[in-house]
Write a protein that holds these residues in place. Structure first.
Motif, PDB file in Angstrom:
ATOM      1  N   SER A  90       0.831  -1.198   0.000  1.00 19.32           N
ATOM      2  CA  SER A  90       0.000   0.000   0.000  1.00 19.32           C
ATOM      3  C   SER A  90       0.869   1.252   0.000  1.00 19.32           C
ATOM      4  O   SER A  90       2.006   1.241   0.459  1.00 19.32           O
ATOM      5  CB  SER A  90      -0.941  -0.004   1.207  1.00 19.32           C
ATOM      6  OG  SER A  90      -0.207   0.024   2.396  1.00 19.32           O
ATOM      7  N   LYS A 110      -4.856   2.152  -4.434  1.00 20.43           N
ATOM      8  CA  LYS A 110      -4.265   2.055  -3.100  1.00 20.43           C
ATOM      9  C   LYS A 110      -3.072   1.093  -3.041  1.00 20.43           C
ATOM     10  O   LYS A 110      -2.037   1.424  -2.517  1.00 20.43           O
ATOM     11  CB  LYS A 110      -5.334   1.627  -2.102  1.00 20.43           C
ATOM     12  CG  LYS A 110      -4.870   1.683  -0.679  1.00 20.43           C
ATOM     13  CD  LYS A 110      -6.008   1.407   0.266  1.00 20.43           C
ATOM     14  CE  LYS A 110      -5.514   1.512   1.694  1.00 20.43           C
ATOM     15  NZ  LYS A 110      -6.603   1.328   2.639  1.00 20.43           N
ATOM     16  N   GLY A 111      -3.190  -0.084  -3.562  1.00 20.77           N
ATOM     17  CA  GLY A 111      -2.100  -1.046  -3.578  1.00 20.77           C
ATOM     18  C   GLY A 111      -2.016  -1.760  -4.910  1.00 20.77           C
ATOM     19  O   GLY A 111      -1.456  -2.850  -5.000  1.00 20.77           O
TER      20      GLY A 111
END
Length: 145
Positions: A90, A110-111
């Motif tokens: 992340s 986000k990731g």
């Protein structure tokens, strides 16, 4: 009690080769095979199918501040209809801006790193992003605060 998300990221005994053979778009299938080889080389781990559509390499144990914990793949990706989704640590966008600047056309979440074609991106920058993510998950590199 296991949630739907928990079962989606469980390692299975399903055939990675059979899964890859089922990728309909020929170019995307080839890209997925090449990315699979790259991630296997970086991690030193064989590919395994996690859930029904994620190819993962190795495992690591995570524990959040909330107390939730589990196991996940050190490195993983999924060949989606629109793009290859590569799962990284992340906040990688903040941590690795120089590699992302060299990468070429991509989107990120986000990731997740999303790329349309493997040949459109800088392979050294992609390797760096995957390797750094693996190193953080292994505890070799500390994630910046």
């Amino acid at each position: 009690m296991a949630t739907k998300k928990d079962s989606a990221m469980r390692r299975t005994d399903a055939s990675v080769e059979r899964f890859l053979a089922g990728v309909a778009d020929e170019q995307q299938q080839e890209d997925a095979r090449r990315l699979c080889a790259m991630m296997q080389e970086i991690t030193g781990e064989p590919p395994a199918l996690w859930g029904t559509s994620i190819i993962g390499f190795g495992t690591y144990h995570y524990r959040y501040a909330s107390g939730r914990e589990g196991d996940s793949a050190l490195a993983s990706f999924s060949p989606r209809r629109q793009h290859l989704a590569i799962y990284l640590v992340s906040e990688f966008e903040d941590r690795h801006q120089s590699a992302l600047a060299r990468l070429g056309p991509h989107k990120s979440g986000k990731g997740c790193l999303y790329i349309k074609r493997l040949d459109d991106v800088d392979h050294d920058a992609l390797r760096e992003l995957i390797d750094r993510s693996v190193r953080v998950r292994k505890g070799i590199d500390r994630a910046p605060a």
